[in-house]
Design a protein around this motif. Structure first.
Motif, short mmCIF file in Angstrom:
data_model
loop_
_atom_site.label_atom_id
_atom_site.label_comp_id
_atom_site.label_asym_id
_atom_site.label_seq_id
_atom_site.Cartn_x
_atom_site.Cartn_y
_atom_site.Cartn_z
N MET A 61 6.62 6.48 0.70
CA MET A 61 6.22 4.98 0.83
C MET A 61 6.15 4.39 -0.41
O MET A 61 6.25 3.21 -0.44
CB MET A 61 5.03 4.77 1.87
CG MET A 61 5.29 5.13 3.22
SD MET A 61 3.75 4.69 4.19
CE MET A 61 2.95 6.15 4.17
N MET A 78 8.19 1.54 -2.22
CA MET A 78 8.49 0.10 -2.01
C MET A 78 7.47 -0.63 -2.78
O MET A 78 8.06 -1.53 -3.62
CB MET A 78 7.64 -0.15 -0.52
CG MET A 78 8.52 0.37 0.61
SD MET A 78 10.20 -0.35 0.58
CE MET A 78 10.82 0.31 2.04
N CYS A 114 6.96 -4.67 2.51
CA CYS A 114 6.68 -3.55 3.17
C CYS A 114 5.49 -2.68 2.36
O CYS A 114 4.58 -2.26 2.96
CB CYS A 114 7.98 -2.64 2.80
SG CYS A 114 9.19 -3.05 3.98
N HIS A 115 5.45 -3.13 1.14
CA HIS A 115 4.43 -2.60 0.16
C HIS A 115 3.06 -2.82 0.88
O HIS A 115 1.91 -2.17 1.05
CB HIS A 115 4.52 -2.64 -1.10
CG HIS A 115 3.25 -2.26 -1.95
ND1 HIS A 115 2.81 -0.93 -1.95
CD2 HIS A 115 2.47 -3.10 -2.61
CE1 HIS A 115 1.70 -0.99 -2.81
NE2 HIS A 115 1.45 -2.32 -3.17
N ASP A 117 7.84 4.58 5.50
CA ASP A 117 8.46 3.58 4.95
C ASP A 117 9.48 3.05 5.79
O ASP A 117 9.93 1.69 5.74
CB ASP A 117 9.24 3.80 3.46
CG ASP A 117 9.55 5.04 3.22
OD1 ASP A 117 9.00 6.03 3.14
OD2 ASP A 117 11.05 5.27 3.50
#
Ligand code: UD2
Ligand code: MN
Length: 310
Positions: A135, A138, A233-234, A251
């Motif tokens: 993840m 991102m 997304c982050h 993610d």
């Protein structure tokens, strides 16, 4: 770098295409003067309901696309380094390979073609779980978009590291924002997609929504668009973290949520990502895909999933 095209096709041989771009009028001779656009591809979806092309082998002509693309004088960034990319990725175009690693000394030396460079980006991971590390891309990609990508490349192609190109992947994939159809869920009803379903997560998608199931291992677009995507997304991942919830496919779940509400301008068919190990458990799906897939362009490497600390 948007190029406004005005096309005038002169009759007779040789055919030539004139482009009126930012820097004046261009004249290009075409590779195949007798080329006629093919009729619709076999029984597959070639355009989304928002009129973005879905890229299948046989729906485009590489020579024409390469000539058009060369006029943009663009550089492409690939956020992973793969030896096979030298053979198959964006042949004939300028490419920067960006490798994110916490161990730069382990990155092997490789002699690469002219017009290409390897850029090792040393990153620190503050996580132990692979899910968090996956993840974290991102955050890393969004940071580097601001820091340097916007000055160095025009398009970014973001991928997992455990993959290998096995056929040509060229400029046909490039557009302001693109995602790739997950081969395991191609053709399924959206209620069967493994979207995040818990409303507590930022990646949540209700049962009655969804276009496609996109794979987390291959997406991209122009630098500003990839920046927007990775930043959103982050931020969603950070909200989930604060709420002590982790999206089902990490993610990939957040990517799916983003692409549902920010429609990609191109969609790559499952020809662009083959996951044999997963297909070994999905024989019906493998049968369906084997009838429509002409080329397997990028393959996921085999790995021992038991070694992953779930
Ligand atoms: C082919 C495919 O479906 N890939 C997706 C699948 O992961 P995969 O099952 O393919 O997971 P993976 O082990 O390849 O991890 C995803 C990626 O994160 C990076 N990484 C991961 C661990 C680590 O210690 N160091 C590191 O750099 C690396 O680029 C790796 O390729 O699901 C993930 C989220 O669950 C991602 O959405 C992947 O894109
Ligand atoms: Mn992977």
């Amino acid at each position: 770098l948007s190029l406004s095209l005005s096309l005038s096709l002169s009759l007779g041989y040789p055919f030539s295409l004139e482009y009126r771009g930012d820097r004046g009028l261009y004249n290009q001779s075409l590779g195949n003067p007798l080329l006629q656009p093919p009729l619709l591809h076999e029984n597959v979806l070639v355009v989304t309901p928002w009129l973005a092309p879905i890229i299948w082998e046989g729906t485009f002509n590489t020579d024409i696309l390469n000539e058009q693309f060369s006029l943009q004088n663009a550089t492409i960034g690939l956020t992973q380094f793969l030896q096979s990319a030298e053979m198959y990725f964006m042949v004939g175009h300028r490419v920067n390979y960006y490798i994110f690693t916490d161990k730069p000394e382990y990155v092997p030396y490789l002699n690469i073609q002219k017009g290409r460079q390897i850029i090792i980006l040393e990153v620190e991971s503050y996580y132990d779980h692979w899910q968090d590390i996956s993840m974290q891309r991102m955050e890393m990609i969004s940071n580097f978009c601001q820091e340097r990508f916007h000055q160095e490349v025009d398009y970014l192609v973001c991928s997992d590291v455990d993959m290998r190109f096995s056929d040509h992947v060229g400029v046909e994939i490039l557009s302001s924002l693109f995602g790739t159809l997950h081969p395991g869920y191609y053709g399924l009803n959206r209620t069967d997609f493994p979207y995040e379903r818990r409303p507590q997560s930022q990646a949540h998608i209700p049962k009655d929504e969804g276009d496609f199931y996109y794979i987390g291992a291959l997406f991209g677009g122009s630098v500003p668009e990839v920046y927007r995507l990775t930043k959103a997304c982050h931020e969603a991942i950070m909200v989930d973290q604060a709420n002590h919830i982790e999206a089902i496919w990490h993610d990939e779940s957040h990517l799916n949520k983003y692409l549902l509400y920010h429609k990609p301008s191109k969609v790559l068919s499952p020809e662009y990502l083959w996951h044999q190990q997963q297909m070994d458990h999905m024989h019906d799906q493998e049968m369906i895909l084997s009838k429509i897939i002409r080329r397997k362009k990028l393959k996921v490497l085999k790995k021992n999933y038991q070694l992953k600390n779930w």
